[in-house]
Motif scaffolding. Sequence first.
Motif, PDB file in Angstrom:
ATOM      1  N   ARG A  57       0.933  -1.179   0.102  1.00 12.63           N
ATOM      2  CA  ARG A  57       0.192   0.183  -0.036  1.00 12.63           C
ATOM      3  C   ARG A  57       0.806   1.209   0.040  1.00 12.63           C
ATOM      4  O   ARG A  57       0.565   1.935  -0.810  1.00 12.63           O
ATOM      5  CB  ARG A  57      -1.020  -0.168   1.103  1.00 12.63           C
ATOM      6  N   ARG A  58       2.056   1.232   0.662  1.00 15.30           N
ATOM      7  CA  ARG A  58       2.995   2.426   0.849  1.00 15.30           C
ATOM      8  C   ARG A  58       3.254   2.835  -0.587  1.00 15.30           C
ATOM      9  O   ARG A  58       3.627   3.974  -0.968  1.00 15.30           O
ATOM     10  CB  ARG A  58       3.809   2.345   1.799  1.00 15.30           C
ATOM     11  N   LEU A  59       3.865   1.540  -1.177  1.00 16.99           N
ATOM     12  CA  LEU A  59       4.516   1.681  -2.539  1.00 16.99           C
ATOM     13  C   LEU A  59       3.642   2.321  -3.542  1.00 16.99           C
ATOM     14  O   LEU A  59       4.173   2.697  -4.432  1.00 16.99           O
ATOM     15  CB  LEU A  59       5.308   0.565  -2.856  1.00 16.99           C
ATOM     16  N   ARG A  72      10.679  15.233  -4.413  1.00 21.08           N
ATOM     17  CA  ARG A  72      12.044  14.471  -4.563  1.00 21.08           C
ATOM     18  C   ARG A  72      11.877  13.196  -4.231  1.00 21.08           C
ATOM     19  O   ARG A  72      10.930  12.759  -3.313  1.00 21.08           O
ATOM     20  CB  ARG A  72      13.000  15.206  -3.820  1.00 21.08           C
ATOM     21  N   ILE A  73      12.550  12.334  -4.815  1.00 19.15           N
ATOM     22  CA  ILE A  73      12.421  10.813  -4.487  1.00 19.15           C
ATOM     23  C   ILE A  73      12.757  10.832  -3.059  1.00 19.15           C
ATOM     24  O   ILE A  73      12.221   9.691  -2.385  1.00 19.15           O
ATOM     25  CB  ILE A  73      13.396   9.909  -5.453  1.00 19.15           C
ATOM     26  N   TYR A  82      11.221   4.795   4.638  1.00 19.81           N
ATOM     27  CA  TYR A  82      12.560   4.163   3.996  1.00 19.81           C
ATOM     28  C   TYR A  82      13.716   5.065   4.567  1.00 19.81           C
ATOM     29  O   TYR A  82      13.683   6.338   4.315  1.00 19.81           O
ATOM     30  CB  TYR A  82      12.551   3.914   2.386  1.00 19.81           C
ATOM     31  N   GLY A  83      14.520   4.389   5.058  1.00 19.28           N
ATOM     32  CA  GLY A  83      15.848   5.221   5.745  1.00 19.28           C
ATOM     33  C   GLY A  83      16.751   5.879   4.422  1.00 19.28           C
ATOM     34  O   GLY A  83      17.456   6.992   4.919  1.00 19.28           O
ATOM     35  N   PHE A  88      14.824   2.372  -0.622  1.00 22.44           N
ATOM     36  CA  PHE A  88      13.393   2.769  -1.316  1.00 22.44           C
ATOM     37  C   PHE A  88      13.504   2.098  -2.829  1.00 22.44           C
ATOM     38  O   PHE A  88      12.449   1.772  -3.073  1.00 22.44           O
ATOM     39  CB  PHE A  88      13.101   4.266  -1.087  1.00 22.44           C
ATOM     40  N   SER A  89      14.498   2.531  -3.392  1.00 22.36           N
ATOM     41  CA  SER A  89      14.408   2.124  -4.744  1.00 22.36           C
ATOM     42  C   SER A  89      14.251   0.701  -5.336  1.00 22.36           C
ATOM     43  O   SER A  89      13.615   0.407  -6.108  1.00 22.36           O
ATOM     44  CB  SER A  89      15.597   2.708  -5.421  1.00 22.36           C
TER      45      SER A  89
END
Length: 281
Positions: A57-59, A72-73, A82-83, A88-89
Motif C-alpha cells: 500500500r505504501r509503495l 523529490r524521490i 525508508y531510511g 526505497f528504490s
Amino acid sequence: MDWLQRMNNALDYIESNLDEEIDYKKIAKVANCSEFHFSRMFSSISGVSLSEYIRRRRLTLAAFEIQTSDIRIIDVAIKYGYGSSDTFSRAFQKVHGVTPTKARDKGVQLKAFPKISFQISIKGDTEMEYRIENLDFELKIVGKSEPVKTSRAFKKIPTLWNTAKKDGLMQELKDMSWEDPKCKLEGLLGVCGKEAAITDEEFSYFMGVRYEEEPPADMETLIIPPSTWAVFPNIVDAWKRLYSEWVPTSEYELANLPCIECYYGPKHKPRHELWVPVLLK
C-alpha cells in the motif's frame, strides 16, 4: 457483524497511517483482539502477510505521488518509512518493475494494490467439524526445524515431509514415538512457527514427535505449556476455513501459541488433524 466491522476499522487505521509509523499493537487494539490473532487472521483471509500488505500500500501511494508531482524521490522514501533512497528504490523496483525515477516517464506501467475490505459470504451449506481438547500438561516435542516462506507454505511443507521420508528423519521420529500416549497427539507433528506469530515473510516449521526422554544430539526440543485446543480434521481444508468461517463465529480466539499439524498412521481416521490453540473470548 461486529467482527467484520472491527476488522475493517483496523484496515482504516492502517490506511490513515501509511505515511506514519504503524503500531501493530494499535492495529490489534482497534480490531479488539490480540496482535497475534489479528496477524494470523489477516494473512489467512487476505493471502498476504500484514507487513507485506502495508509495504504494498505504501509503495502504491508512493508511485502515485511520484507520477503526479515533482516531489523529490528521497522525500517520498522518507515519507513512507525508508531510511535511504537506495533501499526505497530497491523496494519500489521489486513491486513496480521500474525505478522511482523511471516511474516519472509517461506511459510507464506500474502496479496499484488497492485497499483491502473484508466481507463474509454466508453459505451455511458445509459444516465444519471440530472438538475441544484441554491438555493440562506440557507438550515436549523433539525434532528438527526448517525455514518456510509464508507465501509458499502449502507447497513447501509437503516437500519437507517427503525429504524427511527419504533422508530417514521420518523413520527416526517414528522410532522415538511413545507406546502409551497422554493425549491424542500421537502422530508425526508439524509445529507452525516456534515463536508466537507468523507475521513475517518466513517462519520456522518444526517436524517432530512428543518425546519424554533425552533428545538426540542433532535434534531440538520445543516446549508448549498446558493449553486448550480446537481440533479440526483435514489440515488443508481446516487452514482454508479456520479464520474466515470458524474463528469469527465461535466463542474462541487464538492463543499466543503455534498451531500443530498432526499426521497419523495409515489406519487412523482421520488421517490428519489441525490443532489450534484457543482461549475463550
